[in-house]
Scaffold this motif. Structure first.
Motif, PDB file in Angstrom:
ATOM      1  N   VAL A 123      -9.832  -4.066  15.900  1.00 28.15           N
ATOM      2  CA  VAL A 123      -8.966  -2.914  16.113  1.00 28.15           C
ATOM      3  C   VAL A 123      -7.829  -3.363  17.033  1.00 28.15           C
ATOM      4  O   VAL A 123      -8.051  -3.710  18.194  1.00 28.15           O
ATOM      5  CB  VAL A 123      -9.727  -1.734  16.747  1.00 28.15           C
ATOM      6  CG1 VAL A 123      -8.784  -0.557  16.966  1.00 28.15           C
ATOM      7  CG2 VAL A 123     -10.916  -1.325  15.868  1.00 28.15           C
ATOM      8  N   SER A 124      -6.618  -3.377  16.510  1.00 30.35           N
ATOM      9  CA  SER A 124      -5.479  -3.855  17.276  1.00 30.35           C
ATOM     10  C   SER A 124      -5.112  -2.887  18.395  1.00 30.35           C
ATOM     11  O   SER A 124      -5.245  -1.672  18.255  1.00 30.35           O
ATOM     12  CB  SER A 124      -4.273  -4.044  16.350  1.00 30.35           C
ATOM     13  OG  SER A 124      -3.118  -4.384  17.087  1.00 30.35           O
ATOM     14  N   LYS A 125      -4.641  -3.447  19.503  1.00 26.44           N
ATOM     15  CA  LYS A 125      -4.137  -2.643  20.611  1.00 26.44           C
ATOM     16  C   LYS A 125      -2.622  -2.499  20.554  1.00 26.44           C
ATOM     17  O   LYS A 125      -2.022  -1.846  21.409  1.00 26.44           O
ATOM     18  CB  LYS A 125      -4.561  -3.267  21.938  1.00 26.44           C
ATOM     19  CG  LYS A 125      -6.070  -3.271  22.140  1.00 26.44           C
ATOM     20  CD  LYS A 125      -6.460  -3.970  23.432  1.00 26.44           C
ATOM     21  CE  LYS A 125      -7.980  -4.005  23.575  1.00 26.44           C
ATOM     22  NZ  LYS A 125      -8.416  -4.747  24.786  1.00 26.44           N
ATOM     23  N   VAL A 126      -2.014  -3.123  19.550  1.00 21.21           N
ATOM     24  CA  VAL A 126      -0.562  -3.044  19.366  1.00 21.21           C
ATOM     25  C   VAL A 126      -0.188  -1.867  18.474  1.00 21.21           C
ATOM     26  O   VAL A 126       0.797  -1.173  18.702  1.00 21.21           O
ATOM     27  CB  VAL A 126      -0.028  -4.360  18.776  1.00 21.21           C
ATOM     28  CG1 VAL A 126       1.424  -4.225  18.343  1.00 21.21           C
ATOM     29  CG2 VAL A 126      -0.172  -5.482  19.787  1.00 21.21           C
ATOM     30  N   LYS A 162      -2.548  -6.679   1.201  1.00 25.15           N
ATOM     31  CA  LYS A 162      -3.298  -5.426   1.249  1.00 25.15           C
ATOM     32  C   LYS A 162      -2.825  -4.497   2.355  1.00 25.15           C
ATOM     33  O   LYS A 162      -2.613  -3.294   2.128  1.00 25.15           O
ATOM     34  CB  LYS A 162      -4.792  -5.728   1.441  1.00 25.15           C
ATOM     35  CG  LYS A 162      -5.661  -4.474   1.523  1.00 25.15           C
ATOM     36  CD  LYS A 162      -7.137  -4.826   1.643  1.00 25.15           C
ATOM     37  CE  LYS A 162      -7.994  -3.567   1.715  1.00 25.15           C
ATOM     38  NZ  LYS A 162      -9.444  -3.885   1.801  1.00 25.15           N
ATOM     39  N   TYR A 163      -2.619  -5.039   3.546  1.00 29.45           N
ATOM     40  CA  TYR A 163      -2.317  -4.198   4.711  1.00 29.45           C
ATOM     41  C   TYR A 163      -0.841  -4.202   5.092  1.00 29.45           C
ATOM     42  O   TYR A 163      -0.382  -3.303   5.801  1.00 29.45           O
ATOM     43  CB  TYR A 163      -3.124  -4.670   5.919  1.00 29.45           C
ATOM     44  CG  TYR A 163      -4.612  -4.520   5.766  1.00 29.45           C
ATOM     45  CD1 TYR A 163      -5.256  -3.337   6.119  1.00 29.45           C
ATOM     46  CD2 TYR A 163      -5.392  -5.563   5.276  1.00 29.45           C
ATOM     47  CE1 TYR A 163      -6.624  -3.200   6.001  1.00 29.45           C
ATOM     48  CE2 TYR A 163      -6.766  -5.439   5.149  1.00 29.45           C
ATOM     49  CZ  TYR A 163      -7.379  -4.244   5.512  1.00 29.45           C
ATOM     50  OH  TYR A 163      -8.737  -4.120   5.385  1.00 29.45           O
ATOM     51  N   ILE A 218      -0.660  -5.853   9.827  1.00 30.55           N
ATOM     52  CA  ILE A 218      -1.075  -6.922  10.720  1.00 30.55           C
ATOM     53  C   ILE A 218       0.157  -7.569  11.353  1.00 30.55           C
ATOM     54  O   ILE A 218       1.236  -7.612  10.745  1.00 30.55           O
ATOM     55  CB  ILE A 218      -1.920  -7.982   9.963  1.00 30.55           C
ATOM     56  CG1 ILE A 218      -2.553  -8.963  10.955  1.00 30.55           C
ATOM     57  CG2 ILE A 218      -1.084  -8.701   8.916  1.00 30.55           C
ATOM     58  CD1 ILE A 218      -3.526  -9.934  10.312  1.00 30.55           C
ATOM     59  N   GLY A 219      -0.004  -8.066  12.579  1.00 28.26           N
ATOM     60  CA  GLY A 219       1.053  -8.797  13.257  1.00 28.26           C
ATOM     61  C   GLY A 219       0.499 -10.021  13.953  1.00 28.26           C
ATOM     62  O   GLY A 219      -0.710 -10.309  13.907  1.00 28.26           O
ATOM     63  N   PHE A 274      -3.616  -1.065  13.245  1.00 32.68           N
ATOM     64  CA  PHE A 274      -4.207  -2.018  12.298  1.00 32.68           C
ATOM     65  C   PHE A 274      -5.688  -2.223  12.620  1.00 32.68           C
ATOM     66  O   PHE A 274      -6.063  -2.547  13.742  1.00 32.68           O
ATOM     67  CB  PHE A 274      -3.476  -3.356  12.360  1.00 32.68           C
ATOM     68  CG  PHE A 274      -4.141  -4.442  11.560  1.00 32.68           C
ATOM     69  CD1 PHE A 274      -4.096  -4.422  10.177  1.00 32.68           C
ATOM     70  CD2 PHE A 274      -4.831  -5.473  12.194  1.00 32.68           C
ATOM     71  CE1 PHE A 274      -4.722  -5.406   9.432  1.00 32.68           C
ATOM     72  CE2 PHE A 274      -5.459  -6.469  11.460  1.00 32.68           C
ATOM     73  CZ  PHE A 274      -5.395  -6.438  10.076  1.00 32.68           C
ATOM     74  N   THR A 275      -6.522  -2.010  11.591  1.00 35.87           N
ATOM     75  CA  THR A 275      -7.967  -2.168  11.722  1.00 35.87           C
ATOM     76  C   THR A 275      -8.490  -2.871  10.486  1.00 35.87           C
ATOM     77  O   THR A 275      -8.060  -2.575   9.370  1.00 35.87           O
ATOM     78  CB  THR A 275      -8.656  -0.791  11.856  1.00 35.87           C
ATOM     79  OG1 THR A 275      -8.119  -0.103  12.982  1.00 35.87           O
ATOM     80  CG2 THR A 275     -10.157  -0.955  12.032  1.00 35.87           C
TER      81      THR A 275
END
Length: 473
Positions: free
Chosen positions: A54-57, A148-149, A119-120, A60-61
């Motif tokens: 789970v991104s903190k930016v 996909k994302y 995503i990054g 995005f998961t």
């Protein structure tokens, strides 16, 4: 590193037949928006990986596969704004460096916009490196995630294993391409799309998003009648590129191929090049610490003030960590991978050769705070840069002697450790390499403190707030 536009990173990629010892090497400066972005160096155990990222930016998961691999890692000291893992080598001897900030041209972004929740860079190392067993598999996994994302930024990512080096570039929200660096070649990547002509009949040399050709054809993006030049179709060719990006590729190629005559502001500097000599660790260290030495564009040189500030140098105050991920082919796989690492401004710091097959890292590398602490390798090296740069011409010979001596020590250590490691295997080998990394880092740290001591004394002896009573008698 891409926390803001045009602030980040330079990469060097070297195929196994182009290197000095038959190893593959991918290297990069991790740069930040400003001078300070504290980093750590860790070894992440398989059991410490989550089942979901789970991104903190952003939001995005992604669910993660089972059976992750242990790997080295260089995350941010403060992960409250994201992990930013950046570089590492896993136990399958696959290396990944992510990312080189890049830019997609406005026309393409209008047709395939960046995806806010995609995503990054912050997440890429975490969700790819622990789950791949070859460089090619890394390209495939990241490519599927991008399609996909989507992604919220344009980036270049390097993958390598003992045989192959790949460079992966994202363009727009969902499109990408990757090129295998030929075994006898090298590439230098600034913050600009690098891959040029893609040959779709050669899937062993190129990989690409499922609909890349169709997307370009449908939207009439290709200006050429005869070729598919990825850089020309998707990249940028701006005035900023000519001052910020292309000069760095020009200088690196000038160093490795001095016989070539190229314009530092050219839009056509080749991505793939071949040197007439084998490329060493020291060559890469020089390039990624450089500031246009021997040219009018050197900030510390003899050019005009305009020339000295015309181009963005490679070695710069915003360097945070510099890695060379080396996968060797002349020793057993269990100790073939070395994560060369330095913190701070490359020009003033020594690299440490950390064996990657370890279960821990030295305290002063893994425990970095957000406040200045000279017990931390990151802050010690950052402080040395701050002391040295105002007195560059007076101290650079001492700094270079320190770096050369540390490099001699490092090379000797690798040879000695290899010899002893040949007698070990399994957990005994892992424990041995972990202890040897501690010893190597401790010695380089000791030498770094000695340089710090000298620079502090030099700076104090050259302060302007002084008075000689004899001047007024």
């Amino acid at each position: 590193m891409s926390k803001t536009n045009q602030t980040s990173c330079t990469a060097v990629l070297v195929g196994k037949d182009a290197s000095f010892d038959g190893s593959t090497m991918i290297a990069r400066n991790e740069d930040a928006h400003g001078a300070i972005n504290p980093k750590r160096f860790t070894a992440v155990k398989a059991e410490d990986h989550p089942s979901k990222y789970v991104s903190k930016v952003n939001e995005f998961t992604i669910d993660l596969p089972d059976n992750p691999l242990r790997h080295t890692f260089t995350p941010s000291a403060d992960e409250s704004e994201g992990v930013w893992g950046e570089s590492g080598i896993n136990t399958s001897n696959v290396a990944m460096s992510a990312t080189e900030t890049e830019f997609t041209n406005p026309h393409v972004l209008g047709l395939d916009p960046l995806v806010k929740e995609g995503i990054g860079e912050e997440a890429m190392e975490s969700v790819v490196l622990p789950y791949i067993h070859s460089a090619r598999e890394g390209v495939e996994r990241l490519g599927k995630i991008i399609e996909k994302y989507g992604t919220f930024e344009s980036n270049g990512i390097a993958f390598s294993d003992a045989d192959e080096v790949w460079y992966f570039e994202t363009v727009g929200g969902h499109h990408w391409a990757a090129q295998r660096i030929p075994d006898d070649a090298y590439a230098i990547a600034p913050n600009q799309t690098g891959i040029q002509n893609i040959d779709f009949s050669k899937p062993d040399e190129f990989m690409w998003a499922t609909d890349l050709r169709e997307f370009a054809e449908k939207n009439h993006l290709n200006p050429s009648k005869t070729e598919f030049n990825f850089r020309n179709i998707f990249g940028t060719h701006t005035e900023a590129d000519r001052h910020y990006n292309t000069p760095r590729a020009w200088y690196g190629q000038k160093y490795l191929n001095p016989e070539m005559e190229q314009d530092p502001m050219s839009d056509e500097i080749p991505f793939i090049q071949r040197a007439d000599h084998k490329i060493s660790i020291e060559d890469i260290q020089y390039i990624l610490s450089s500031h246009y030495q021997g040219t009018p564009y050197d900030l510390f040189g003899n050019g005009t003030e305009e020339e000295k500030h015309r181009f963005r140098p490679i070695g710069i105050d915003r360097n945070q960590e510099f890695h060379i991920l080396q996968i060797r082919n002349d020793v057993p796989a269990e100790y073939a991978a070395i994560h060369w690492l330095t913190f701070g401004v490359n020009l003033y710091s020594a690299q440490v050769p950390f064996y990657a097959n370890v279960n821990d890292t030295p305290e002063n590398y893994k425990n970095t705070t957000n406040t200045v602490d000279l017990n931390s390798a990151y802050w010690l090296n950052k402080t040395i840069a701050a002391l040295a740069e105002p007195h560059y011409h007076q101290v650079i010979n001492e700094v270079n002697t320190f770096k050369d001596d540390a490099q001699s020590y490092a090379c000797g250590r690798v040879a000695a450790i290899d010899s002893l490691a040949a007698e070990l295997s399994g957990s005994d080998l892992i424990d041995f390499l972990t202890r040897q990394n501690e010893t190597t880092a401790a010695e380089v740290t000791k030498r770094t403190y000695a340089l710090f001591d000298s620079l502090v004394k030099h700076a104090n002896n050259h302060m302007q707030l002084t008075f000689d009573k004899g001047q007024n008698l």
